[in-house]
Every structure is written in C-alpha cells, then in structure tokens.
Design a protein around this motif. Structure first.
Motif, PDB file in Angstrom:
ATOM      1  N   VAL A 102       0.865  -1.175  -0.138  1.00  0.00           N
ATOM      2  CA  VAL A 102      -0.069  -0.100  -0.145  1.00  0.00           C
ATOM      3  C   VAL A 102       0.964   1.273  -0.061  1.00  0.00           C
ATOM      4  N   LEU A 103       1.869   1.244   0.960  1.00  0.00           N
ATOM      5  CA  LEU A 103       2.788   2.451   0.983  1.00  0.00           C
ATOM      6  C   LEU A 103       3.665   2.636  -0.339  1.00  0.00           C
ATOM      7  N   LEU A 104       3.882   1.554  -0.950  1.00  0.00           N
ATOM      8  CA  LEU A 104       4.601   1.629  -2.339  1.00  0.00           C
ATOM      9  C   LEU A 104       3.825   2.403  -3.427  1.00  0.00           C
ATOM     10  N   ARG A 105       2.550   1.947  -3.462  1.00  0.00           N
ATOM     11  CA  ARG A 105       1.602   2.506  -4.673  1.00  0.00           C
ATOM     12  C   ARG A 105       0.757   3.386  -4.270  1.00  0.00           C
ATOM     13  N   ILE A 106       0.752   4.085  -2.933  1.00  0.00           N
ATOM     14  CA  ILE A 106      -0.230   4.931  -2.592  1.00  0.00           C
ATOM     15  C   ILE A 106      -0.110   6.147  -3.211  1.00  0.00           C
ATOM     16  N   CYS A 107       1.066   6.642  -3.646  1.00  0.00           N
ATOM     17  CA  CYS A 107       1.202   7.959  -4.308  1.00  0.00           C
ATOM     18  C   CYS A 107       0.865   7.999  -5.762  1.00  0.00           C
ATOM     19  N   ASP A 108       1.092   7.044  -6.472  1.00  0.00           N
ATOM     20  CA  ASP A 108       0.760   7.046  -7.930  1.00  0.00           C
ATOM     21  C   ASP A 108      -0.652   6.539  -8.193  1.00  0.00           C
ATOM     22  N   ASP A 109      -0.956   5.481  -7.456  1.00  0.00           N
ATOM     23  CA  ASP A 109      -2.401   4.484  -7.549  1.00  0.00           C
ATOM     24  C   ASP A 109      -3.509   4.911  -6.855  1.00  0.00           C
ATOM     25  N   VAL A 110      -3.325   5.778  -5.602  1.00  0.00           N
ATOM     26  CA  VAL A 110      -4.489   5.914  -4.918  1.00  0.00           C
ATOM     27  C   VAL A 110      -4.696   7.461  -4.698  1.00  0.00           C
ATOM     28  N   MET A 111      -3.741   8.374  -4.662  1.00  0.00           N
ATOM     29  CA  MET A 111      -3.994   9.676  -4.118  1.00  0.00           C
ATOM     30  C   MET A 111      -4.472  10.390  -5.208  1.00  0.00           C
ATOM     31  N   PRO A 112      -4.282  10.277  -6.627  1.00  0.00           N
ATOM     32  CA  PRO A 112      -4.969  10.867  -7.679  1.00  0.00           C
ATOM     33  C   PRO A 112      -6.240  10.641  -7.648  1.00  0.00           C
ATOM     34  N   TYR A 113      -6.916   9.524  -7.204  1.00  0.00           N
ATOM     35  CA  TYR A 113      -8.293   9.342  -7.408  1.00  0.00           C
ATOM     36  C   TYR A 113      -9.352   9.431  -6.136  1.00  0.00           C
ATOM     37  N   LEU A 114      -8.568  10.003  -4.979  1.00  0.00           N
ATOM     38  CA  LEU A 114      -9.377  10.372  -4.062  1.00  0.00           C
ATOM     39  C   LEU A 114      -9.934  11.497  -4.057  1.00  0.00           C
ATOM     40  N   ILE A 115     -11.184  11.830  -3.009  1.00  0.00           N
ATOM     41  CA  ILE A 115     -11.912  13.045  -3.401  1.00  0.00           C
ATOM     42  C   ILE A 115     -11.066  14.140  -2.564  1.00  0.00           C
ATOM     43  N   ASP A 116     -10.167  13.723  -1.816  1.00  0.00           N
ATOM     44  CA  ASP A 116      -9.358  14.640  -1.084  1.00  0.00           C
ATOM     45  C   ASP A 116      -8.234  13.945  -0.298  1.00  0.00           C
ATOM     46  N   PRO A 117      -6.715  14.112  -1.117  1.00  0.00           N
ATOM     47  CA  PRO A 117      -5.626  13.116  -0.782  1.00  0.00           C
ATOM     48  C   PRO A 117      -5.318  13.605   0.740  1.00  0.00           C
ATOM     49  N   ARG A 118      -5.741  14.831   1.389  1.00  0.00           N
ATOM     50  CA  ARG A 118      -5.465  14.982   2.721  1.00  0.00           C
ATOM     51  C   ARG A 118      -6.078  14.162   3.562  1.00  0.00           C
ATOM     52  N   LEU A 119      -7.138  13.464   3.211  1.00  0.00           N
ATOM     53  CA  LEU A 119      -7.736  12.482   4.176  1.00  0.00           C
ATOM     54  C   LEU A 119      -6.652  11.413   4.678  1.00  0.00           C
ATOM     55  N   LEU A 120      -5.380  11.242   3.864  1.00  0.00           N
ATOM     56  CA  LEU A 120      -4.434  10.199   4.278  1.00  0.00           C
ATOM     57  C   LEU A 120      -3.307  10.803   5.239  1.00  0.00           C
ATOM     58  N   ILE A 121      -3.749  11.810   5.663  1.00  0.00           N
ATOM     59  CA  ILE A 121      -2.594  12.424   6.476  1.00  0.00           C
ATOM     60  C   ILE A 121      -2.299  11.540   7.944  1.00  0.00           C
ATOM     61  N   ASP A 122      -3.175  11.218   8.337  1.00  0.00           N
ATOM     62  CA  ASP A 122      -3.385  10.527   9.707  1.00  0.00           C
ATOM     63  C   ASP A 122      -2.256   9.120   9.352  1.00  0.00           C
ATOM     64  N   PHE A 123      -3.029   8.399   8.314  1.00  0.00           N
ATOM     65  CA  PHE A 123      -2.553   7.087   7.859  1.00  0.00           C
ATOM     66  C   PHE A 123      -0.786   7.265   7.810  1.00  0.00           C
ATOM     67  N   LEU A 124      -0.565   8.223   6.742  1.00  0.00           N
ATOM     68  CA  LEU A 124       0.856   8.336   6.497  1.00  0.00           C
ATOM     69  C   LEU A 124       1.777   8.795   7.377  1.00  0.00           C
ATOM     70  N   ARG A 125       1.206   9.720   8.370  1.00  0.00           N
ATOM     71  CA  ARG A 125       2.053  10.248   9.402  1.00  0.00           C
ATOM     72  C   ARG A 125       2.276   9.060  10.798  1.00  0.00           C
ATOM     73  N   ASP A 126       1.309   8.301  10.720  1.00  0.00           N
ATOM     74  CA  ASP A 126       1.357   7.061  11.713  1.00  0.00           C
ATOM     75  C   ASP A 126       2.362   6.128  11.044  1.00  0.00           C
ATOM     76  N   SER A 127       2.516   6.122   9.885  1.00  0.00           N
ATOM     77  CA  SER A 127       3.321   5.133   9.272  1.00  0.00           C
ATOM     78  C   SER A 127       4.844   5.464   9.307  1.00  0.00           C
ATOM     79  N   TYR A 128       4.869   6.747   8.956  1.00  0.00           N
ATOM     80  CA  TYR A 128       6.252   7.403   9.119  1.00  0.00           C
ATOM     81  C   TYR A 128       6.789   7.295  10.249  1.00  0.00           C
TER      82      TYR A 128
END
Length: 597
Positions: A322-348
């Motif tokens: 998921v982390l490998l493909r989230i920038c190219d295959d997920v973010m461009p198709y979300l209604i608001d990519p900022r919804l992933l802030i919590d998930f990516l920050r916790d993963s980081y």
C-alpha cells in the motif's frame, strides 16, 4: 341436545376412521420396509402427493425429473424441496449431482419469479379464499428462493471446488440482475442481495484468490457493480475494524486489497455518457440526474473504501505494498488526498522499512497539499543508520532522500548534518554502500556551496579541539549535532579502503571535480555484494579500451563479458579478485588532526 349429540357422534366416528386408516398405512409400510433389502430400498419409487407420476431415486435422471415436474404445473412445486435437499452436501453427494440440482432450481425460480417479494395486502381486511391461498403460495415460493440463495452463498463462502463455486457466483449475479428487471422509473439497485454476495466472496477464513479473479474479470468492469462494491466494502471494513478478531481482519484485508488494486480508481462514465449497468432496468434508460451518472459519487465511494480499509490490521506485506503504490495509484483518485494524513504520518513514525516506504507519501502531502509537518527532516535524519545499506528498498530510500534534499532553500546546517552522518556511516558500510554514499554527499555539496567548508578545513595545530570531532552522532536533532563545525575526514579514510573502486571515490571531492555536474546514484544504489563480485569476475583489463577522461570511477561500466569475448584472443585477461578479507577495515591509516577511537 339431539342435534349436538348427533354431531358429536359423527365427529367421533370420522376420527376413529382416520386413525384406523393411518394405522393400516403405517403397518403396511413397516411390513414392506422389513421385507425389502438395502438395494431394493434404494430403488424404491416415490408417489407424488398430487399425482401418480413416478420419479427416479438418484442421479441426473432424478434431478431432470424433479425439474420437469416443478415446471410442468404450479401444483407440483413440492419438487423444489427435494431439489434443495440435493443441493446440500450433508450426505456427501457427488458435486455433479449437486450442480445439476443447482441449475435446475435456477430455472425453476426464474420461471416462478421467486425473487419477487410477496406484496402485502393493501386493504384494511385480510384476504380470504382464493386470494389468501395465492398469497400463501407466493410467500412459500419466496421462502424457498431465499433458502436457495443461502445454499449458493454458503458454497461461495466455504470456497468449495471451482466446479461449484464459480457457477454459484454466476447464478447469484444472474438472480441479482433479474431481481431489478423493472421499468426505469421504478428501478433500484438490489443492494441487500449484492451485499450478501460480496460478503460471501470476501468473508470467511478460506483463501479465494481464484474466485476473486473470476469476479473481477467478469463483473467489476460495470459502473454499478464497481460503485456499490466500494460502498459495501467500506461498510464491512468499518465494522470489522471496530472489534473483529485480528485473523479475520487480516483475511478481509487481503481480499479487499485484491479487489482495490484491480481497478485504477472508481471511475464512472465518461462526461456526458451513460453508465454501463450490469443490473439494468427492463425498459427505458436511467435519467441523466441519476446518482450512477455522476462521477463524484464514484470518487466518494472509492475514497470511503480506501479510508475504511486502511483502518484494518493490515498484514505486513499488504502494508508495504500500500505504501509503495499510494502516491501513484491511490492519491490521484481520492476526493481529497489530505484524508491520508493520519495514516501516512502514523506509518512514518513506525520506523525502519515502513518509515522508508512512507517517505514519498508524506513528502507529497507536504509539497502538493500543504501538509505542515515540521518533524519531517528530523525523522528522515533518524532513518540514516547502518541498516539502510542492507534493506530491500535501499535504492528507493536514497532516491527519495536525494529528492527531499534537492531544494537549494534548505539551511546549510541541515544539509551538513546529513552529509556528515552519511560520511560517518561509510566507515562501517559495505563497499556498495560506500559507493552510493560518496555520490550522495557529492551531490549535496554541489547544490549547497556553503557546505564545502567540510572538505578543506584548515585547523590550527595549537587549538585544543583538534583532537576531538565536534560532531555528535548521538544527537537526534540535526540542528544541534554541530556538523557544520566538523569535517568530512571519513571520506579521506576511504582512500585506504580494501576495495579498489571505493578507494578511488574520495578523488571526486577535490575542488576541480566539484565543478562538474551531479553524479548519478541510481546505478550505484542498486549494487550489492553479488553484483560487485560479478563485476570483478567479468572485468577484463584492456588498456586500449579504457578512457582516462571517463567520469566512471569504478570498473562496473567497463567492458562486460560479452564484449570481452569478442575482443582479440591475443589480449591477456586478468581477473583480480579484490574480495580478500582484510586484517582490519582501514589498512595503514594515520589521520592528521584526528584521533580515531
């Protein structure tokens, strides 16, 4: 009293007659059962309650006879019960018999429209007579239909042999399409039935990769199926994340991720086009204002599905993918990519490989979506440790780190901290790690001229601090590690490295060399012990082929084996193996101004 006495006598007489008849029938049946052998009982013929038609006792012939009987007249629908029994595997029936019974019931329920729910009575009084009988008949047919659907879903959920699971899935989807075959003005997607079908596919403990592939290849291309799939999966993931066992969550995550990665965003119809429907109305077309004709509804469903999926306890392999493909295959198709802030920050914040994989997502949110994350470079600085030279995603890490430090607006102390820490790591890094590290440091100094003081710093021999490196490698804050007061003496130490190609690298730090362009790290970041050994084994020393002005500082780019085999046979080929275990890492080193512990 005489009338009542007469009636009582008649009722009592009829009761006695019925009991006599029943006892005679039971006794005759018991005597017949005792006189028959096991083989004779298996060939016993059944007389239907309504007709005297003879039905075979087993095999495809029985299934065909029961299907024909049920379809011939509405008075013979009792055959549905026997067909349902043949669908069950309680008696270890053959899969072929069960499959024939499943297909037979499919034809029967389509003929009797068993998927239609009985309409409740509209009047104030309950129906009587013929109307009441018809209502009970329709209710019974629908109950048998629901039992049939439950049998199909159980087969799908248990992931029984493909001979049964795939036909059951096709039949369920056909019933789904027929259940909404109404005019467009009254059309409504049968969400409840589809939710049960999808739940049987993704639920359970068994692995269903083949069944999922069949579902995705055959049905996910339709807009209505794709949209409602995202909505239903979002609800199931949300419910599972609130209290389901960890094993169930991991199995659900595996199946849901298999579906999500099969289509690139939940795309709807083209602008001005009609949605492609699997469950289509019988007559007419949907209005342009219908929800399935709006692209935003697909994007919202896709976003909800991903956000609910990321709340599950993901297996480590799925988490990394998921982390490998989230920038190219997920973010461009979300209604608001900022919804992933919590998930990516916790993963980081996890650390290790997971943090390396989350780097790009966090940086993308910072760069393109104005995410305020002041600790980003501090956590990136903490990721530079000896393990980065041995992880699987080493090339990705150095590529991203080089991208993050490319801006010329970064403060000099921050760049110096990264350069100094990476230089310190080269003292214990493998040869491949030294090669990529020196190139990385070279590019940093090339972009930030203020850091060139780390290369040629003149020290006063009388100064008290010359015997101690002011850099503090244990300081987690790059602003307080005093890297700007130090020097890159570790690069000079590499002049005495046991591997020749590494020993050549410090020459790039000379002042004339820094006037050239940046060095390409991609090739060096992919090298390993195995690739270096292959290079040494295949390298052929051919003086007439070497270019002294070449920018290459190692032998990896000289003649490979195939070209060497085509060279003249008279040229003597020497294969110097540099992989001799040294007595110590740095041979014959005496560093001026520095005391190495």
């Amino acid at each position: 009293e005489n009338v009542l006495s007469s009636l009582h006598t008649q009722v009592l007489a009829r009761t006695l007659i019925c009991e006599s008849v029943l006892s005679l029938r039971m006794s005759s049946r018991s005597r017949a059962a005792k006189g028959q052998s096991k083989s004779a009982r298996s060939k016993r013929r059944r007389v239907d309650d309504v007709t005297d038609e003879i039905v075979p006792t087993a095999g495809p012939e029985k299934v065909a006879a029961l299907e024909k009987s049920a379809l011939s007249s509405s008075t013979k629908v009792n055959a549905i019960v026997e067909l349902l029994e043949l669908c069950d595997d309680a008696d270890n029936r053959e899969n072929e018999t069960r499959l024939n019974a499943i297909y037979a019931l499919h034809a029967v329920f389509l003929a009797y429209r068993g998927y239609e729910k009985p309409k409740p009575s509209s009047g104030e009084t309950e129906p009587t007579g013929v109307e009441a009988a018809k209502a009970r008949y329709r209710t019974w047919i629908h109950e048998q239909y629901r039992d049939y659907v439950s049998v199909l879903l159980n087969i799908i959920s248990r992931n029984e042999p493909e001979l049964l699971a795939v036909p059951c899935l096709n039949i369920c989807m056909d019933l789904l399409a027929n259940s909404a075959a109404v005019p467009a003005s009254r059309w409504k997607f049968p969400n409840s039935l589809f939710e049960r079908i999808l739940g049987a596919i993704v639920g359970g403990e068994s692995e269903k990769s083949e069944l999922l592939e069949y579902f995705l290849e055959g049905y996910i291309r339709f807009d209505d199926i794709r949209r409602f799939t995202c909505r239903i999966l979002a609800a199931k993931c949300s419910a599972a994340s609130e209290g389901a066992p960890a094993s169930s969550q991991r199995q659900l995550a595996d199946n849901v991720y298999h579906i999500l990665q099969s289509f690139e965003g939940c795309r709807g119809p083209e602008a001005g086009g009609k949605p492609s429907l699997f469950v289509a109305p019988s007559t007419g077309e949907l209005e342009d204002s219908h929800v399935l004709g709006k692209l935003k509804t697909y994007t919202r469903a896709y976003s909800q599905c991903w956000l609910a999926f990321l709340k599950l306890q993901l297996p480590l392999d799925i988490f990394k993918n998921v982390l490998l493909r989230i920038c190219d295959d997920v973010m461009p198709y979300l209604i608001d990519p900022r919804l992933l802030i919590d998930f990516l920050r916790d993963s980081y914040d996890v650390g290790g490989v997971v943090s390396i994989l989350a780097l790009e997502g966090v940086f993308t949110l910072m760069q393109e979506h104005n995410l305020d994350y002041p600790l980003f470079y501090g956590k990136l600085y903490a990721l530079f440790d000896p393990s980065i030279f041995h992880v699987k995603y080493r090339a990705r890490f150095f590529r991203l780190a080089d991208k993050f430090l490319k801006s010329t607006y970064l403060p000099g102390y921050l760049v110096a901290a990264f350069a100094k820490k990476l230089a310190r790591l080269t003292l214990t890094a493998p040869p491949a790690g030294c090669m990529v590290s020196v190139r990385f440091i070279y590019n940093l100094l090339k972009r930030h001229p203020s850091c060139k003081v780390l290369i040629h710093r003149d020290w006063d021999d009388t100064a008290p601090a010359i015997r101690t490196d002011p850099y503090d490698p244990s300081e987690p804050d790059p602003a307080n590690c005093r890297a700007m007061d130090s020097s890159l003496w570790e690069i000079q130490a590499l002049l005495h490295h046991y591997y020749p190609d590494v020993a050549k690298l410090p020459s790039v730090m000379s002042t004339p060399a820094l006037r050239k362009g940046e060095m390409d790290m991609r090739r060096a970041a992919q090298r390993t012990y195995s690739s270096l050994y292959t290079t040494e084994r295949d390298w052929v020393y051919m003086p007439e082929e070497l270019d002294e002005d070449s920018d290459s500082l190692d032998r990896a780019s000289t003649l490979p084996r195939k070209l060497a085999e085509q060279a003249e046979k008279a040229v003597s080929a020497k294969t110097p193996l540099a992989f001799v275990r040294p007595a110590k890492l740095l041979v014959g080193t005496t560093f001026q101004h520095w005391a190495v512990e």
